[in-house]
Enzyme design. Structure first.
Site, PDB file in Angstrom:
ATOM      1  N   GLY A  42     -10.086  -1.115 -38.118  1.00 48.35           N
ATOM      2  CA  GLY A  42     -10.800  -0.191 -39.001  1.00 48.35           C
ATOM      3  C   GLY A  42     -12.274  -0.466 -38.742  1.00 48.35           C
ATOM      4  O   GLY A  42     -12.752  -1.584 -39.001  1.00 48.35           O
ATOM      5  N   ALA A  43     -12.950   0.520 -38.178  1.00 49.62           N
ATOM      6  CA  ALA A  43     -14.365   0.321 -37.830  1.00 49.62           C
ATOM      7  C   ALA A  43     -15.255   1.191 -38.707  1.00 49.62           C
ATOM      8  O   ALA A  43     -16.328   1.629 -38.299  1.00 49.62           O
ATOM      9  CB  ALA A  43     -14.589   0.631 -36.345  1.00 49.62           C
ATOM     10  N   VAL A  60     -16.766  -0.883 -44.104  1.00 47.23           N
ATOM     11  CA  VAL A  60     -16.557  -2.322 -44.343  1.00 47.23           C
ATOM     12  C   VAL A  60     -16.268  -3.043 -43.021  1.00 47.23           C
ATOM     13  O   VAL A  60     -16.806  -4.126 -42.772  1.00 47.23           O
ATOM     14  CB  VAL A  60     -15.413  -2.580 -45.351  1.00 47.23           C
ATOM     15  CG1 VAL A  60     -15.248  -4.072 -45.603  1.00 47.23           C
ATOM     16  CG2 VAL A  60     -15.678  -1.861 -46.676  1.00 47.23           C
ATOM     17  N   ASP A 117     -10.261   1.281 -33.997  1.00 46.27           N
ATOM     18  CA  ASP A 117     -10.118   2.402 -34.938  1.00 46.27           C
ATOM     19  C   ASP A 117      -9.347   3.518 -34.254  1.00 46.27           C
ATOM     20  O   ASP A 117      -9.212   3.539 -33.028  1.00 46.27           O
ATOM     21  CB  ASP A 117     -11.508   2.904 -35.377  1.00 46.27           C
ATOM     22  CG  ASP A 117     -11.475   3.587 -36.743  1.00 46.27           C
ATOM     23  OD1 ASP A 117     -11.940   2.993 -37.728  1.00 46.27           O
ATOM     24  OD2 ASP A 117     -10.970   4.747 -36.813  1.00 46.27           O
ATOM     25  N   VAL A 157      -8.177  -6.196 -46.365  1.00 44.17           N
ATOM     26  CA  VAL A 157      -9.257  -5.703 -47.238  1.00 44.17           C
ATOM     27  C   VAL A 157      -8.870  -4.361 -47.875  1.00 44.17           C
ATOM     28  O   VAL A 157      -9.315  -4.005 -48.957  1.00 44.17           O
ATOM     29  CB  VAL A 157     -10.578  -5.560 -46.438  1.00 44.17           C
ATOM     30  CG1 VAL A 157     -11.702  -5.027 -47.309  1.00 44.17           C
ATOM     31  CG2 VAL A 157     -10.994  -6.893 -45.814  1.00 44.17           C
ATOM     32  N   HIS A 205      -7.500  -7.166 -57.735  1.00 47.90           N
ATOM     33  CA  HIS A 205      -8.770  -6.484 -57.518  1.00 47.90           C
ATOM     34  C   HIS A 205      -8.704  -5.138 -58.234  1.00 47.90           C
ATOM     35  O   HIS A 205      -8.029  -4.244 -57.812  1.00 47.90           O
ATOM     36  CB  HIS A 205      -8.966  -6.291 -56.019  1.00 47.90           C
ATOM     37  CG  HIS A 205     -10.278  -5.703 -55.667  1.00 47.90           C
ATOM     38  ND1 HIS A 205     -11.466  -6.217 -56.121  1.00 47.90           N
ATOM     39  CD2 HIS A 205     -10.600  -4.651 -54.885  1.00 47.90           C
ATOM     40  CE1 HIS A 205     -12.461  -5.499 -55.638  1.00 47.90           C
ATOM     41  NE2 HIS A 205     -11.959  -4.539 -54.889  1.00 47.90           N
TER      42      HIS A 205
HETATM   43  O1  TXD Z   1     -12.673  -5.858 -52.224  1.00 45.45           O
HETATM   44  C1  TXD Z   1     -12.022  -5.149 -51.491  1.00 45.45           C
HETATM   45  N1  TXD Z   1     -10.834  -5.542 -51.067  1.00 45.45           N
HETATM   46  C2  TXD Z   1     -12.536  -3.833 -51.073  1.00 45.45           C
HETATM   47  C3  TXD Z   1     -11.605  -2.865 -50.524  1.00 45.45           C
HETATM   48  C4  TXD Z   1     -13.936  -3.577 -51.026  1.00 45.45           C
HETATM   49  C5  TXD Z   1     -14.418  -2.448 -50.409  1.00 45.45           C
HETATM   50  C6  TXD Z   1     -13.540  -1.480 -49.768  1.00 45.45           C
HETATM   51  N2  TXD Z   1     -12.152  -1.652 -50.028  1.00 45.45           N
HETATM   52  C7  TXD Z   1     -11.185  -0.836 -49.300  1.00 45.45           C
HETATM   53  O2  TXD Z   1     -11.307  -1.079 -47.897  1.00 45.45           O
HETATM   54  C8  TXD Z   1     -11.365   0.671 -49.423  1.00 45.45           C
HETATM   55  O3  TXD Z   1     -10.818   1.162 -50.625  1.00 45.45           O
HETATM   56  C9  TXD Z   1     -10.570   1.135 -48.205  1.00 45.45           C
HETATM   57  O4  TXD Z   1      -9.176   1.117 -48.507  1.00 45.45           O
HETATM   58  C10 TXD Z   1     -10.872   0.064 -47.150  1.00 45.45           C
HETATM   59  C11 TXD Z   1     -11.931   0.470 -46.134  1.00 45.45           C
HETATM   60  O5  TXD Z   1     -13.110   0.873 -46.788  1.00 45.45           O
HETATM   61  P1  TXD Z   1     -14.312   1.541 -45.950  1.00 45.45           P
HETATM   62  O6  TXD Z   1     -15.403   1.802 -46.906  1.00 45.45           O
HETATM   63  O7  TXD Z   1     -14.581   0.738 -44.730  1.00 45.45           O
HETATM   64  O8  TXD Z   1     -13.632   2.920 -45.519  1.00 45.45           O
HETATM   65  P2  TXD Z   1     -14.011   3.853 -44.273  1.00 45.45           P
HETATM   66  O9  TXD Z   1     -15.475   3.749 -43.979  1.00 45.45           O
HETATM   67  O10 TXD Z   1     -13.405   5.169 -44.539  1.00 45.45           O
HETATM   68  O11 TXD Z   1     -13.256   3.148 -43.041  1.00 45.45           O
HETATM   69  C12 TXD Z   1     -11.872   3.126 -42.878  1.00 45.45           C
HETATM   70  C13 TXD Z   1     -11.602   3.267 -41.411  1.00 45.45           C
HETATM   71  C14 TXD Z   1     -11.989   4.632 -40.825  1.00 45.45           C
HETATM   72  O12 TXD Z   1     -12.919   4.452 -39.767  1.00 45.45           O
HETATM   73  C15 TXD Z   1     -10.661   5.201 -40.318  1.00 45.45           C
HETATM   74  O13 TXD Z   1     -10.805   5.973 -39.131  1.00 45.45           O
HETATM   75  C16 TXD Z   1      -9.891   3.921 -40.050  1.00 45.45           C
HETATM   76  O14 TXD Z   1     -10.187   3.099 -41.171  1.00 45.45           O
HETATM   77  N3  TXD Z   1      -8.439   4.094 -39.906  1.00 45.45           N
HETATM   78  C17 TXD Z   1      -7.712   3.382 -39.016  1.00 45.45           C
HETATM   79  N4  TXD Z   1      -8.065   2.430 -38.157  1.00 45.45           N
HETATM   80  C18 TXD Z   1      -7.084   1.902 -37.388  1.00 45.45           C
HETATM   81  N5  TXD Z   1      -5.794   2.271 -37.466  1.00 45.45           N
HETATM   82  C19 TXD Z   1      -5.395   3.221 -38.343  1.00 45.45           C
HETATM   83  N6  TXD Z   1      -4.100   3.589 -38.413  1.00 45.45           N
HETATM   84  C20 TXD Z   1      -6.381   3.835 -39.167  1.00 45.45           C
HETATM   85  N7  TXD Z   1      -6.353   4.788 -40.111  1.00 45.45           N
HETATM   86  C21 TXD Z   1      -7.615   4.948 -40.571  1.00 45.45           C
END
Ligand code: TXD
Length: 316
Positions: free
Chosen positions: A13-14, A17, A37, A122, A179
């Site tokens: 996941g890029a 976070v 990603d 995460v 959380h």
């Molecule tokens: O304290 C904590 N645990 C948290 C949790 C604090 C902050 C964010 N928290 C959770 O982390 C949030 O509710 C999300 O479930 C995740 C990721 O948050 P982020 O803000 O980084 O979300 P983004 O910017 O949308 O990034 C998610 C990326 C995005 O680039 C997608 O293309 C990618 O995940 N994605 C994937 N990557 C790889 N493989 C698969 N299958 C995939 N699906 C989506």
């Protein structure tokens, strides 16, 4: 680098976070980073950008971006941030299903390409996704850990420091539980240079700080409007990577698999963990008040209902 060996850290996941965690890992010289990603080009672009910050920031570790899980081969730590945040109109169950399927896919690939790694989850709903990851990976529980407590504790530290006008460095705290709204901030274990805040602040101010901590994520979402926090979450994930790769034995609140600790079994919850090269080396059992124990049990109950939801969806 402690040993001269270059560690490999996979950030799966890029997005916000994941790339921020990568940035901190590089800046802390923890190792080389693989950003993975499903979006084509995005992890590659961010990785180039992060690598090119190296000469300015003084690190020589590199980042690579990829859409191919093969590239995570040999990773010592995998940080999973892949998934969706909850969007308006989306129910908790919708999120559970979408992220449950993503975590399943991610874990199958980690098990295949980085079977010896320590996995830091995460993705939300955090504690439920940790449990799912544990089952899908088939790793021992000490190698599957969730990040939330460090973030929640860090938020509380900033609020205490602000309230008292003291250095944030002097403030220490522990936030346990799941959380979300059911997290369990511990005022007795919140100190300023060893002095419990209960001796420095009236009860209503302590309660207000605990409440703001519980709502800390939502406060940022309301301001950002288009996403959720990522600097402090990224830094918190990097702190866990650091303690694992450098075998530092830091005591940090993390989501860990409980097998009887705190009277809870077969569930994940945030508890004080000693993190080292094996992952969770030890869970520390501290004394809680009856009210705090009750809150911890309530938060575990919430996690269990999420796990049941995954079972109903056929994901678990
Ligand atoms: O304290 C904590 N645990 C948290 C949790 C604090 C902050 C964010 N928290 C959770 O982390 C949030 O509710 C999300 O479930 C995740 C990721 O948050 P982020 O803000 O980084 O979300 P983004 O910017 O949308 O990034 C998610 C990326 C995005 O680039 C997608 O293309 C990618 O995940 N994605 C994937 N990557 C790889 N493989 C698969 N299958 C995939 N699906 C989506």
């Amino acid at each position: 680098m402690p040993t001269g060996k270059r560690f490999k850290i996979a950030c799966i996941g890029a997005g916000n976070v994941g790339s921020t965690a990568a940035q901190y890992c590089l800046d802390m010289e923890l190792g080389d980073v693989v950003l993975t990603d499903v979006v084509e080009g995005m992890p590659q672009g961010k990785a180039l950008d992060l690598t090119q910050a190296g000469p300015v920031r003084g690190y020589s570790n590199a980042a690579i971006g990829t859409n191919d899980y093969k590239d995570i081969e040999g990773a010592g730590v995998c940080v999973i941030t892949a998934g969706l945040p909850r969007k308006p109109g989306m129910t908790r169950l919708d999120l559970l299903e979408k992220n449950g399927r993503i975590i399943t896919d991610v874990c199958e690939n980690i098990a295949k390409y980085a079977p010896e790694s320590i996995v830091i989850v995460v993705t939300n709903p955090l504690d439920v996704m940790c449990y799912l990851a544990l089952k899908k990976l088939g790793f021992p529980p000490h190698r599957v850990i969730g990040m939330a407590g460090i973030l929640d504790s860090s938020r509380m530290r900033t609020f205490v420091a602000e309230e008292l006008g003291v250095s944030m460095e002097n403030v220490d705290t522990m936030v346990l539980g799941s959380h979300g709204d059911d997290m369990v901030p511990l005022p007795e274990y919140t100190t300023v240079s060893g002095i419990p805040i209960t001796q420095l602040l009236p009860k209503d101010r302590v309660d207000a700080i605990m409440q703001r901590t519980r709502k800390g994520g939502g406060e940022i979402v309301a301001l950002l409007k288009t996403g959720s926090a990522y600097y402090a979450p990224g830094a918190s994930a990097a702190r866990m990577v650091e303690s694992v790769l450098r075998d530092e034995h830091q005591v940090l609140p993390c989501a860990a698999y409980l097998d009887g600790q705190y009277g809870l079994k077969d569930v994940y919850a945030g508890v004080p963990c000693l993190l080292g090269k094996r992952g969770v080396e030890r869970i520390l059992e501290i004394k809680l008040t009856a009210e705090e124990q009750g809150m911890l049990e309530k938060s575990a109950q919430e996690v269990r209902s999420g796990i049941d939801g995954l079972k109903e969806l056929g994901i678990l």
